[in-house]
Enzyme design. Structure first.
Site, mmCIF file in Angstrom:
data_model
loop_
_atom_site.group_PDB
_atom_site.id
_atom_site.type_symbol
_atom_site.label_atom_id
_atom_site.label_comp_id
_atom_site.label_asym_id
_atom_site.label_seq_id
_atom_site.Cartn_x
_atom_site.Cartn_y
_atom_site.Cartn_z
ATOM 1 C CG ASP A 246 49.665 27.881 51.003
ATOM 2 O OD1 ASP A 246 50.842 27.677 49.857
ATOM 3 O OD2 ASP A 246 50.100 29.652 51.237
ATOM 4 C CD GLU B 183 54.811 28.595 52.015
ATOM 5 O OE1 GLU B 183 54.567 29.537 51.212
ATOM 6 O OE2 GLU B 183 55.899 27.683 51.631
#
Length: 256
Positions: free
Chosen positions: A125, A168
């Protein structure tokens, strides 16, 4: 045309005559395959569909000849390939999308179990990605994601499969790699991003990610189980301060 292709055509004709049944098949052929061709047709290999049907002109049941119709289906094949690409590839980054990655993970887990091979899964992440979007706009945010994806693909990692599984969030499948090696590789990627930020005009934007990585275990009955454990360690990495790689037996190791 190539002898093997010509022989195949003749075999198809004989089959239709012998069986009395029609035959449908697809094949590729290009202008370069045919001697004496004027090369005034479309360039490159073309896909064709051939239909061979028996024709019985007399009173007997044995076909006297065949009707052979050929249709250029190149455009259809191209559309099918594009639909397949769109169904499996994340349009922004060029990585596997979530659905395709999970399908690849399921296959890899089955293969690893059958062959008793190691397999590790990491969830990455990007840290503070929202701040990049908020400050520079979504166009820059998209370019930032493409930069990360390209860098991950270029990095050394035999047997790794990459996917974008969230906004993301990225997933990395390490086939044939044990947990310590996978974790070390993730930390190497972190160091590479540390010294090679994303360049925007005259400004450098740092790239950092948190990751959770686990090795497939007997308790992982499905991809859901393996993903859940990787997600747990991703949470541990973020909770400990971000920019970390967490896994079972993990010791907090921060970039200096």
């Amino acid at each position: 045309m190539p002898a093997a292709l010509a022989d195949g055509f003749l075999a198809d004709v004989r089959r239709v005559i012998d069986t009395g049944l029609p035959h449908v098949y697809e094949y590729t052929l290009s202008a370069d395959d045919c001697a004496g061709n004027a090369h005034d047709g479309p360039p490159g290999p073309q896909w064709f569909m051939g239909r061979i049907a028996p024709i019985v002109a007399g009173a007997g049941d044995v076909p006297d000849c065949v009707a052979w119709v050929v249709i250029n289906i190149t455009r259809r094949r191209q559309l099918e390939a594009e639909l397949q690409r769109l169904a499996t590839i994340d349009e922004l980054t060029g990585l596997l999308n979530r659905r395709a990655f999970l399908a690849r993970l399921e296959t890899a887990m089955e293969t690893a179990r059958a062959a008793s091979l190691p397999l590790a899964l990491a969830i990455l992440d990007l840290d503070h990605f929202k701040a990049v979007n908020d400050r520079f706009g979504h166009a820059v945010g998209d370019a930032f994601l493409r930069y990360v994806a390209k860098a991950l693909l270029a990095g050394p990692a035999p047997g790794r499969v990459l996917g974008r599984v969230g906004g993301e969030e990225f997933a990395v499948l390490f086939e044939g790699l044990a947990l310590p090696a996978a974790a070390a590789l993730l930390r190497e990627w972190q160091m590479q991003f540390h010294v090679r930020p994303f360049e925007l005009a005259d400004q450098a934007i740092g790239v950092a990610f948190s990751a959770g990585v686990v090795a497939m275990a007997d308790e992982d009955a499905s991809t859901t189980d393996l993903l859940r454990r990787a997600d747990h360690w991703l949470y541990e990495a973020k909770h400990a301060g971000r920019g970390l790689v967490a896994h079972p037996g993990w010791i907090d190791r921060r970039l200096g």
